[in-house]
Structures are given as structure tokens and as C-alpha cells.
Enzyme design. Sequence first.
Site, PDB file in Angstrom:
ATOM      1  N   GLU A 133       0.848  -1.196   0.000  1.00 54.18           N
ATOM      2  CA  GLU A 133       0.000   0.000   0.000  1.00 54.18           C
ATOM      3  C   GLU A 133       0.887   1.252   0.000  1.00 54.18           C
ATOM      4  O   GLU A 133       1.767   1.384   0.866  1.00 54.18           O
ATOM      5  CB  GLU A 133      -0.906  -0.027   1.242  1.00 54.18           C
ATOM      6  CG  GLU A 133      -1.881  -1.193   1.206  1.00 54.18           C
ATOM      7  CD  GLU A 133      -2.390  -1.609   2.593  1.00 54.18           C
ATOM      8  OE1 GLU A 133      -2.251  -0.835   3.546  1.00 54.18           O
ATOM      9  OE2 GLU A 133      -2.921  -2.736   2.702  1.00 54.18           O
TER      10      GLU A 133
ATOM     11  N   SER B  94      -5.507  -4.420   0.946  1.00 51.89           N
ATOM     12  CA  SER B  94      -5.936  -5.784   1.210  1.00 51.89           C
ATOM     13  C   SER B  94      -4.701  -6.598   1.566  1.00 51.89           C
ATOM     14  O   SER B  94      -3.971  -7.047   0.688  1.00 51.89           O
ATOM     15  CB  SER B  94      -6.625  -6.362  -0.031  1.00 51.89           C
ATOM     16  OG  SER B  94      -6.771  -7.760   0.107  1.00 51.89           O
ATOM     17  N   GLU B  95      -4.461  -6.755   2.843  1.00 49.02           N
ATOM     18  CA  GLU B  95      -3.268  -7.507   3.266  1.00 49.02           C
ATOM     19  C   GLU B  95      -3.381  -8.971   2.844  1.00 49.02           C
ATOM     20  O   GLU B  95      -2.391  -9.591   2.461  1.00 49.02           O
ATOM     21  CB  GLU B  95      -3.061  -7.374   4.777  1.00 49.02           C
ATOM     22  CG  GLU B  95      -2.601  -5.987   5.219  1.00 49.02           C
ATOM     23  CD  GLU B  95      -3.711  -4.944   5.231  1.00 49.02           C
ATOM     24  OE1 GLU B  95      -4.892  -5.339   5.192  1.00 49.02           O
ATOM     25  OE2 GLU B  95      -3.395  -3.741   5.265  1.00 49.02           O
TER      26      GLU B  95
ATOM     27  N   GLN C  35       1.802  -2.096   5.666  1.00 46.40           N
ATOM     28  CA  GLN C  35       2.093  -0.712   6.030  1.00 46.40           C
ATOM     29  C   GLN C  35       2.426  -0.535   7.517  1.00 46.40           C
ATOM     30  O   GLN C  35       3.311   0.229   7.876  1.00 46.40           O
ATOM     31  CB  GLN C  35       0.912   0.171   5.637  1.00 46.40           C
ATOM     32  CG  GLN C  35       1.263   1.636   5.595  1.00 46.40           C
ATOM     33  CD  GLN C  35       0.229   2.401   4.803  1.00 46.40           C
ATOM     34  OE1 GLN C  35      -0.880   2.626   5.274  1.00 46.40           O
ATOM     35  NE2 GLN C  35       0.573   2.781   3.596  1.00 46.40           N
TER      36      GLN C  35
ATOM     37  N   ALA D  58       2.703  -3.276  11.105  1.00 47.58           N
ATOM     38  CA  ALA D  58       2.561  -4.655  11.575  1.00 47.58           C
ATOM     39  C   ALA D  58       1.168  -4.876  12.163  1.00 47.58           C
ATOM     40  O   ALA D  58       0.636  -5.983  12.122  1.00 47.58           O
ATOM     41  CB  ALA D  58       3.625  -4.975  12.614  1.00 47.58           C
ATOM     42  N   ASP D  59       0.589  -3.817  12.673  1.00 45.76           N
ATOM     43  CA  ASP D  59      -0.763  -3.892  13.253  1.00 45.76           C
ATOM     44  C   ASP D  59      -1.812  -4.288  12.209  1.00 45.76           C
ATOM     45  O   ASP D  59      -2.916  -4.674  12.559  1.00 45.76           O
ATOM     46  CB  ASP D  59      -1.149  -2.519  13.825  1.00 45.76           C
ATOM     47  CG  ASP D  59      -0.040  -1.888  14.635  1.00 45.76           C
ATOM     48  OD1 ASP D  59      -0.189  -1.776  15.847  1.00 45.76           O
ATOM     49  OD2 ASP D  59       1.000  -1.520  14.030  1.00 45.76           O
ATOM     50  N   TYR D  60      -1.468  -4.174  10.930  1.00 48.76           N
ATOM     51  CA  TYR D  60      -2.434  -4.459   9.860  1.00 48.76           C
ATOM     52  C   TYR D  60      -2.236  -5.849   9.249  1.00 48.76           C
ATOM     53  O   TYR D  60      -2.860  -6.189   8.250  1.00 48.76           O
ATOM     54  CB  TYR D  60      -2.321  -3.447   8.718  1.00 48.76           C
ATOM     55  CG  TYR D  60      -2.454  -1.994   9.093  1.00 48.76           C
ATOM     56  CD1 TYR D  60      -3.020  -1.607  10.312  1.00 48.76           C
ATOM     57  CD2 TYR D  60      -2.017  -1.002   8.226  1.00 48.76           C
ATOM     58  CE1 TYR D  60      -3.115  -0.272  10.639  1.00 48.76           C
ATOM     59  CE2 TYR D  60      -2.129   0.337   8.553  1.00 48.76           C
ATOM     60  CZ  TYR D  60      -2.676   0.701   9.766  1.00 48.76           C
ATOM     61  OH  TYR D  60      -2.774   2.010  10.083  1.00 48.76           O
TER      62      TYR D  60
ATOM     63  N   HIS E 288      -0.903   1.388  15.620  1.00 48.37           N
ATOM     64  CA  HIS E 288       0.360   1.703  14.943  1.00 48.37           C
ATOM     65  C   HIS E 288       1.548   1.450  15.852  1.00 48.37           C
ATOM     66  O   HIS E 288       2.590   2.076  15.707  1.00 48.37           O
ATOM     67  CB  HIS E 288       0.387   3.173  14.494  1.00 48.37           C
ATOM     68  CG  HIS E 288      -0.746   3.568  13.613  1.00 48.37           C
ATOM     69  ND1 HIS E 288      -2.001   3.864  14.094  1.00 48.37           N
ATOM     70  CD2 HIS E 288      -0.823   3.697  12.269  1.00 48.37           C
ATOM     71  CE1 HIS E 288      -2.792   4.169  13.083  1.00 48.37           C
ATOM     72  NE2 HIS E 288      -2.118   4.065  11.968  1.00 48.37           N
TER      73      HIS E 288
END
Lengths: 421, 337
Positions: free
Chosen positions: B29, B59-60, B82, B84-86, B129
Amino acid sequence: MSDPVPPPIVAPSTTPPLSLHVPEPAVRPGGKPDFSHVRVPEAGTVRRPPLDVAAADIRDLAYTIIRVLNREGRAVGDWAGSLDADGLRRGLRAMIKTRAFDARMLMAQRQGKTSFYMQSTGEEAIACAFQLALEPGDMNFPTYRQQGLLIAQDWPLVDMMCQIFSNEKDRLGGRQLPIMYSARDAGFFSISGNLGTQYVQAVGWAMASAIRGDTRVAAAWIGDGSTAESDFHSALVFASVYRPPVILNIVNNQWAISTSQAIAGGENATFAARAHGYGIPSLRVDGNDYLAVHAAARWAIDRARRNLGPTLIEWVTYRVAAHSTSDDPSKYRPKEESDAWPLGDPVERLKNHLIGIGEWSDERHAQARAEIDQEVLDAAREAERHGTLHTGPKPSAKAMFEGVYKDMPKHLREQRRELGV
Amino acid sequence: MARITMIEAIRDAIDLMMARDDKVVVFGEDVGYFGGVFRCTDGLQRKYGRTRCFDTPISETGIVGVAIGMGAYGLRPVCEIQFADYVYPAYDQIVSEAARLRYRSAGEFTSPLTIRMPCGGGIFGGQTHSQSPEACFTHVSGLKTVIPSNPYDAKGLLISAIEDDDPVIFLEPKRLYNGPFSGHHDQPVVPWSRHPLSEVPDEYYAIELGKAAIRREGAAVTVIAYGTMVHVAEAAAAETGIDAEIIDLRTLIPLDTDTIEQSVRKTGRCVILHEATRTSGFGAELSAQVQERCFHHLEAPILRVTGWDTPYPHAQEWDYFPGPARVGRALKAVMEA
């Protein structure tokens, strides 16, 4: 203390209370099979668009069913004529062999020679015809019900069976559940068993082919039930954005174990129609009509190879057998339901067509079946000589630790030592 | 030799690998035209074109899913999550697919992916984040997990990750992108240019995965750390005057147990640090490894200094972050035990 359930808000008198819609199939066990919701158009009535058609110009093709073989077994309409008699006979033999293979492996499971098996009864035309429309080098990302992709290209039955028996000759070293084949040389990606994950991977493979300026195409496979997974939608988004050479196949066999296709959203729109929101051309095809499957597959594959982008195809079919050897469909659907399926049996339909055009006979059919049964039996006997799940030679415990990484790291070497192998 | 930031070192590694191997493709992204929200891929699309470095949909699942397909084809994808939380939408693709593909296909198909993601706190990023999800990956067989603490290591480790034929989770402590961080949030930001490990050769070099580095030699206590916590450990040792031996793991899996074992046998004491939540964190694995291998050499219980078992808070960031004061208290506690 648990959180209290909020009291219902008293509705104004003009608004009736809300209710939740939970779809149910038309009939449950004990009822009379009913497929009145499956609208079947006459064969030959759906047009065959040019390869470079815009998605918007064929939206209607996602709401009908492309069919070639009519009730009399004649091939009619724009989609007829993609195969000559030799091609048709090859397809018939592939379907007969797939069915014979399933029968033999079902029996092997019942005899305790393996833990698990999944048949593709009634769906043989889809995998067999699709495979025979591909070129060497193309790659399928299959689900567990596309054994026809391997059988149609005469991949060795013994290798398939050795995998099913998890024996010493299992090419996958006993690591995978039976039927989760992997056959790179046959354009058959490793089956995961986690549903839907392979769909977006196929899109990635096709993107890579385009990035490299290759000419190979990918085929993604998924069932009606698994279209609910996020991987399906991710795949369509990426296919829409990058337009890679991929065919997005949905095999709608009406049932995901015990849940009908309505629970996956099939009640409100066709699965083919899902492509519309992504601007991807989409077809809905009679999956029990070998000629229709081959013609539609060829159309989509040609589009992909000419850099015209992805195509989504919903194959309308019916899962005649149980979901797997661990399933009993009589608990959730009428036993006679498959007899009432309006699209018939793919093997019978192709056989009747070939007989009708003077290229086959009942005698040749009986002879072909006998030959194929013998071939499958011989293969089973050979595979069993290499062991079955509970008897005979099997992959070593030592091998369990291999292939987790390219090179075995220290902690796995230590654990292997701990097991004493 | 140039002194550069962690961002520049990461970009340098990707650039170099894209130049050396045309099968390396880079995407995620905002990764293409814009060059990434942290600028780690800045200029790569201009240099290598849109089919080698490109933007993806948000879309991970899709990013990792297509990366697996590309890897199976024969490319060497380097994708960015983008934050690590995602990564959680992609977790199934990572755990059930990338990590097991070699094994389940008996080597017919492999996943030579590098999945980069900024991790950790210290930037007032709140719960979306700031997370450190390394233990979600170290628990999975078939993955390698790497986390550098400085520009020199970032470049050498990322080159190794990209060259590796197995999937590598490459965690980038985002608080370290622009400078080392001792955990003293009230002190002025220190740039990388003042740190010796910001001296990074222009040319190719690889740091072998699975090898820890000793950042400070010492005799009193072994401190096992990685990422940002390496710098916090250094500050705590300096401030307490305790002669700590600080191990920077660099790679969590494969784990360099030899270096750990050697150090703890020497010092007889061990403190384990990470930003991530404590329970079932990677520190628990480290603690178990130390007691299994060094029990008879231990003179004090092993202590962990970690994030608390809460979501990562916003206003209370510095109460949450395991800073030098908490680490210092743990060092004193093991010395007094």
C-alpha cells in the site's frame, strides 16, 4: 456480572418489528426434491461474444446458463463445435476414469486403506474439459474436488493413489491429507485444504506471468461456499486492478457440506454476477455439459492468453456424492435429490451425444468402462504394494522434520534427536 | 563510508537486490509512486518501472496471497504491510500457506517471500500503529523472523531475507527509522549520524540469518533484547553501572541459542526484554530456553521486562513502554537476588 441485554426499543406503531432472514434450502430430508429455482434455458440460445468483449456488454451472461447439448443430445448454438470426435471421446474417457478412480478410492477408504477420500461425482466434466482446454505450462490452483484435472491429462494414477495411501512412494512424503495432491509438472498447484486461499494465489501467479512477459495463464478454483471467504474478494479486486491472465472458476455444486448455496449468498444473485462489481467479464455455464464447459473454458483461456484479462466463470453443477467420506448427506438433503437435478449426468450426456453423431456405441462404452476399471484396479494393486495408511511401508519419522525450511535449522535437528530418529 | 538512517539502509538493500535480480518485485500500500508512508521504497518505481514496484489495493490478504502466487511462479516478492498492526488479515495466508507450502508440496513449490512491516511503539501511534506481533510469527513452523536494531544490520539482514528461499517476516522497529532510541522520550531525538552502526557500505553485503550480535560485553548479567529494546538496554546498563552483556538477537527464528547459552553460562543471570505484551510473548520462549540450557549456572530467577498485557495505549504510552528505568530496576533486582 455479565452485561445486560439491552431491552427492545419500543417500535412506533407504524413499524412492524424486525426479523432476521436465515436462508433455507427448498427441501430437507423427507421432502420432494425441488429445483424450480434453477432456471434452465434451452441449449444453444446464449450468444458467444467476441473475445475482446467489454464486461458491461455481457452482464446478461451471468444470469443465464450457457448450454450446448440439448435434450436430444445434439450440439447446438454459437458455443458448439470446439471439439472434434476424437476430442470428445478423450473427454468421455477422462470422465469415466475419474468416476472409476473415485469409486475405487472410496472403497479403499471403506476398507481402511486410507483415512479420508472425496469424490467428484457429477462434476467430472468441469475439471476434465477445462484441463483439456489448457496448454502445457499453464497452472491450476485447484480445490480438493478437481482430481479430473490430473486424470484428464493421464497423470499417473499410481502416484495419486500412493498419496492417498500415504505410503512409501507418496511423492509428498506422507505430510498431506489424502487427495491434497501437488503436481507442478502437471500444472497442478499444491492443494491447501484451507478453503479459498488458493484463489488469490492464482491471481498472483498470473500477475507474475504478465510481469515476466510470459504467455502462460493461471486457473483459480473455488466452490460456491468458499466464495464467502475474504480471499475470494481479494482475488477479484487484484484481478480487476491488474487484469492478469487468470480464469476465476467457481464450481457451484449447490452444497457446502450441509449448507446450501443460499448461505453463501446464492439466493440473491448468481455467483457469476459477483464479477460485475469488479468489472470482470463473467459467464454462467452448464457444468454438466462437457461441450459447454470446453467451449467456455477455451473462450476464457484464449482471452487470458491474448492479454485481454481475467474471466470469471460459474459452473452450475450438483454434488452427487457426499462432501467427503466423513459426511452423510441423507441427514440434510433428500436422498433422491441428485436424480431430480435438472442438468443431468455429464457422462451420460456426452455418451448420448457421441452415439447420436455416430461416433460411439453402447458396446464401445461398455468396453471402455471395463478397460478403465481394469486400469484403475491394476493401479490400485500396484499402489497398495507400496503400502497403505495402516499397513506396509510408510514414510519415515525422520522425514517429518525435512522440508520445513530449505536447510534444517538447529532447533529442528535438536527435536529430531529428541524423538530419537 | 556514508552515515545513513535505517530507512535509507532498507531502501538501499531493496534497490541493490532489485538491480542484482530482476525477479525481485516490490509492492504494498502506497509503496509505488509515493515510495511508502515511511519512504522505504522511495524512487524504486521511477528506477525499475511500474511492473517491478507498484501500489496495491488495501488488502493484506491480497498482498500476501498474490506474493505467494508470484513466489510459486518463480519471482522473489518483497511486499510491505504498512504497519505490523495491519498484518492480521494476511495471517492465514502467512501461516497456512506461505509457511507450509514447501513442506506440504515436498519442495515442488516454495515461498521465497520477504514480508516487511514496521513494528513497535514510541511514536504515539496508539493501539493500531504500535504493536509488536513477533510472537505470532515465531510460533509458526516454516517462517523466519528477523528484526534489526540499526542501519548496518538492517541492510545486511534484509539482503539475506530477500535472498532466502523461505518466507521471512522482516520487522522494522519504526521508532528506530530515523535514529536510535534509548527510551528517554523526554530527551532530544538523536540522529543516526551520531551512531557508529549508521556507517553502511554502499556495496552488497549479507548478514547471516540466525546469528545474534553482542552489543556490549559484560560479566554481571546477560540481557537478551532485539529491535528498539537493544538501545534501551544500553541506556539502562550505562545508567545503573551494571556490567551487563547485551545480546541483540537480530533473528528470532532461527534463534542463536549458542550465543545465549554461552553468555548466560558466563554471567549466571538473565534479563529478557521486549516491547510486546508479556504473556506467551517471545520472552517466554527465551526464558524457557535459558532455563533448559543453563539452569545449573543460574544464580537468580530470569526476569522479563515487557509491554503490559493491555492493548497499546495512546496517552499512557510512556507508562506502557518498557523504558530504561524499568529495565534498570530489573537489572538491580537480578543482581541483588
